[in-house]
Write a protein that holds these residues in place. Sequence first.
Motif, PDB file in Angstrom:
ATOM      1  N   CYS A 185      64.002  14.364  -3.333  1.00  0.00           N
ATOM      2  CA  CYS A 185      63.837  14.468  -4.788  1.00  0.00           C
ATOM      3  C   CYS A 185      65.167  14.446  -5.523  1.00  0.00           C
ATOM      4  CB  CYS A 185      63.117  15.761  -5.137  1.00  0.00           C
ATOM      5  SG  CYS A 185      61.553  15.926  -4.295  1.00  0.00           S
ATOM      6  N   GLY A 186      66.217  14.858  -4.851  1.00  0.00           N
ATOM      7  CA  GLY A 186      67.527  14.903  -5.480  1.00  0.00           C
ATOM      8  C   GLY A 186      68.475  15.765  -4.678  1.00  0.00           C
ATOM      9  N   VAL A 187      69.728  15.782  -5.104  1.00  0.00           N
ATOM     10  CA  VAL A 187      70.780  16.569  -4.452  1.00  0.00           C
ATOM     11  C   VAL A 187      71.437  17.416  -5.531  1.00  0.00           C
ATOM     12  CG1 VAL A 187      72.913  16.456  -3.105  1.00  0.00           C
ATOM     13  CG2 VAL A 187      71.132  14.736  -2.751  1.00  0.00           C
ATOM     14  N   ILE A 222      70.580  25.473  -8.159  1.00  0.00           N
ATOM     15  CA  ILE A 222      69.653  24.535  -8.794  1.00  0.00           C
ATOM     16  C   ILE A 222      68.580  24.116  -7.798  1.00  0.00           C
ATOM     17  CG2 ILE A 222      69.438  22.222  -9.788  1.00  0.00           C
ATOM     18  CD1 ILE A 222      72.204  22.737 -11.104  1.00  0.00           C
ATOM     19  N   SER A 223      68.972  23.850  -6.548  1.00  0.00           N
ATOM     20  CA  SER A 223      68.004  23.474  -5.511  1.00  0.00           C
ATOM     21  C   SER A 223      66.967  24.571  -5.310  1.00  0.00           C
ATOM     22  CB  SER A 223      68.714  23.189  -4.187  1.00  0.00           C
ATOM     23  OG  SER A 223      69.556  22.077  -4.306  1.00  0.00           O
ATOM     24  N   GLU A 224      67.437  25.798  -5.211  1.00  0.00           N
ATOM     25  CA  GLU A 224      66.546  26.936  -5.005  1.00  0.00           C
ATOM     26  C   GLU A 224      65.549  27.076  -6.162  1.00  0.00           C
ATOM     27  OE1 GLU A 224      67.322  31.298  -3.236  1.00  0.00           O
ATOM     28  OE2 GLU A 224      68.374  30.883  -5.113  1.00  0.00           O
ATOM     29  N   THR A 225      66.037  26.910  -7.379  1.00  0.00           N
ATOM     30  CA  THR A 225      65.178  26.997  -8.561  1.00  0.00           C
ATOM     31  C   THR A 225      64.122  25.891  -8.548  1.00  0.00           C
ATOM     32  OG1 THR A 225      66.940  28.002  -9.865  1.00  0.00           O
ATOM     33  CG2 THR A 225      65.158  26.941 -11.094  1.00  0.00           C
ATOM     34  N   PRO A 260      48.775  22.890  -1.669  1.00  0.00           N
ATOM     35  CA  PRO A 260      49.709  23.497  -0.710  1.00  0.00           C
ATOM     36  C   PRO A 260      51.024  22.735  -0.586  1.00  0.00           C
ATOM     37  CG  PRO A 260      48.163  22.133   0.469  1.00  0.00           C
ATOM     38  CD  PRO A 260      47.774  22.056  -1.005  1.00  0.00           C
ATOM     39  N   LEU A 261      51.442  22.028  -1.631  1.00  0.00           N
ATOM     40  CA  LEU A 261      52.641  21.190  -1.575  1.00  0.00           C
ATOM     41  C   LEU A 261      53.846  21.991  -1.107  1.00  0.00           C
ATOM     42  CD1 LEU A 261      53.883  18.402  -2.133  1.00  0.00           C
ATOM     43  CD2 LEU A 261      54.274  19.155  -4.499  1.00  0.00           C
ATOM     44  N   LYS A 262      54.512  21.475  -0.081  1.00  0.00           N
ATOM     45  CA  LYS A 262      55.683  22.140   0.485  1.00  0.00           C
ATOM     46  C   LYS A 262      56.948  21.438   0.005  1.00  0.00           C
ATOM     47  CE  LYS A 262      57.790  23.388   4.864  1.00  0.00           C
ATOM     48  NZ  LYS A 262      57.736  23.199   6.320  1.00  0.00           N
ATOM     49  N   CYS A 263      57.894  22.247  -0.451  1.00  0.00           N
ATOM     50  CA  CYS A 263      59.176  21.751  -0.931  1.00  0.00           C
ATOM     51  C   CYS A 263      60.256  22.580  -0.246  1.00  0.00           C
ATOM     52  CB  CYS A 263      59.246  21.918  -2.448  1.00  0.00           C
ATOM     53  SG  CYS A 263      60.718  21.207  -3.206  1.00  0.00           S
ATOM     54  N   THR A 264      61.261  21.899   0.311  1.00  0.00           N
ATOM     55  CA  THR A 264      62.342  22.612   0.994  1.00  0.00           C
ATOM     56  C   THR A 264      63.679  22.067   0.526  1.00  0.00           C
ATOM     57  OG1 THR A 264      62.350  21.048   2.844  1.00  0.00           O
ATOM     58  CG2 THR A 264      60.948  23.011   3.076  1.00  0.00           C
ATOM     59  N   MET A 265      64.739  22.751   0.960  1.00  0.00           N
ATOM     60  CA  MET A 265      66.084  22.285   0.678  1.00  0.00           C
ATOM     61  C   MET A 265      66.885  22.347   1.959  1.00  0.00           C
ATOM     62  SD  MET A 265      67.277  25.543  -1.616  1.00  0.00           S
ATOM     63  CE  MET A 265      69.031  25.716  -1.332  1.00  0.00           C
TER      64      MET A 265
END
Length: 104
Positions: free
Chosen positions: A71-73, A78-81, A96-101
Amino acid sequence: MSEHSPEIEEEVISETRDDIDESPMYRVLLHNDDYTTMEFVVEVLILVFRKSPEDSVEIMLNVHHKGVGICGVYTYEISETKVNNVHALARQHGFPLKCTMEKE
């Protein structure tokens, strides 16, 4: 009295600035699942990541076909937010969309 070369002074200042500016960057990723709709993923990319509709569709297709989409860098904060915003939005809509960094 010693003479200083302006080039050397500029070099030292420049190197110091580079050291300060280099904070680690993190990739924010969306992961495929069998329940979250493609339309919702596109919506999330537009709302949370400020992507254009065209870029959002392209990233969503990566998530769908490859299992993950970048999605971006961003900086850590900012990533955590963004990860937290995606999870909150997904929960509100029952997905249940999973988003990680991950560190670059």
